[in-house]
Design a protein around this motif. Structure first.
Motif: not given
Length: 324
Positions: A220-223, A179-192
């Protein structure tokens, strides 16, 4: 300020905070240490440690007169045992808040020294002014750290001797690091959505209600505000994973996974897999047995959705007890 250097990220090990004495550093009040060989030599192959000793950091020296928690167990003070007028509470709490802020996004777990008035995670003795135990509290540095990072996997070295607690902690560290690496790379609806998909069966093994709630949350991601949703997701995720997964829970997940191969396997293989799962459920064999059989069938009959599930390999096998 101690921070993670570039080499820590480059060598692939997971950054984890730790009480310095557990690595053999002679920083305890008596000039000694509390080296924990499993933590140092086994987990250390996968964890890159950032060591801290709050008592040394605030200038108490080595050796030094010991301190203990005194007063209200819900808001104790750290005072010198042989001179209660020496109060280190404010300094320890301030250092804890400072380091907790410095470690934002820097670590994926923390291993604390049990029973320490500065680092103890729980059940630290609290005394009254006459020196009599009155209750239990939390070390003042640990308290500040955990208040700032409520989702961070934190454990004490003594509890790591319990195979189930150890497996659960290691599992949560690896999830939190992804999760930490995902946040560092840039979280968006698709990656979540992708992150959740890869952890669905891991969540299901720990908490069926959380599995359903997190599924609805991700839908609800993206809304709306993705960061607000992500914070809620992480909070519920780590709370779910901290719950004990029973044999019944694991067997339920294993049967779900076995269902992906029902058309590819002949009757004998299907029965063998089901028998292995039921034997695990009854406590007759470790989880490793049906998991190994599932991995075998996955190699023979590739299934992308199943192959992407972290449930099958939540952390390197040599770290686990085989009983998670």
């Amino acid at each position: 300020m101690q921070t993670l250097d570039a080499s820590a990220e480059q060598d692939g090990r997971i950054p984890v905070g730790i009480s310095s004495c557990l690595l053999g550093e002679e920083v305890r009040y008596n000039g000694g240490h509390k080296r924990h060989r499993y933590v140092e030599q086994v987990l250390g192959r996968y964890f890159r440690y950032l060591p801290f000793c709050p008592e040394v950091a605030i200038g108490m020296g080595v050796p030094r007169p010991p301190i203990r928690l005194v007063g209200d167990p819900d808001a104790p003070q750290a005072r010198q045992v042989n001179d209660p007028s020496r109060d280190f509470s404010d300094a320890l709490r301030a250092y804890g808040r400072e380091q907790a802020a410095n470690l934002d996004g820097q670590i994926s777990g923390y291993i604390l020294k049990a029973k320490s008035p500065s680092c103890g995670m729980e059940r630290v003795k609290v005394y009254d002014v006459k020196g009599m135990p009155t209750g239990q509290g939390r070390g003042l540095y640990a308290e500040a750290l955990m208040a700032r990072h409520p989702c961070l996997p934190v454990e004490e070295e003594g509890r790591l001797n319990d195979p189930n607690l150890r497996d659960n902690f290691i599992e949560r560290v690896f999830v939190y690091d992804r999760w930490r690496r995902l946040q560092a790379e840039g979280l968006d609806a698709g990656s979540l959505v992708q992150f959740h998909t890869q952890h669905k069966f891991l969540i299901l093994a720990h908490d069926q209600q959380a599995y359903r709630e997190l599924g609805r949350l991700v839908a609800g991601a993206g809304k709306g505000d993705i960061q607000a949703l992500a914070e809620q997701y992480l909070s519920q995720l780590m709370q779910a994973l901290s719950k004990h997964a029973s044999r019944r829970d694991h067997a339920n997940v294993l049967m779900h996974l076995a269902g992906f191969f029902k058309k590819q396997l002949d009757g004998g293989d299907r029965q063998e897999l089901e028998d292995s799962i039921q034997a695990y459920r009854r406590g007759e064999q470790p989880l490793l047995v049906p998991l190994t059989l599932l991995r075998h069938h996955l190699r023979r009959h590739p299934e992308a959705y199943v192959a992407g599930q972290h449930y099958l390999d939540p952390f390197p096998r040599e770290l686990g007890s085989g009983e998670r």
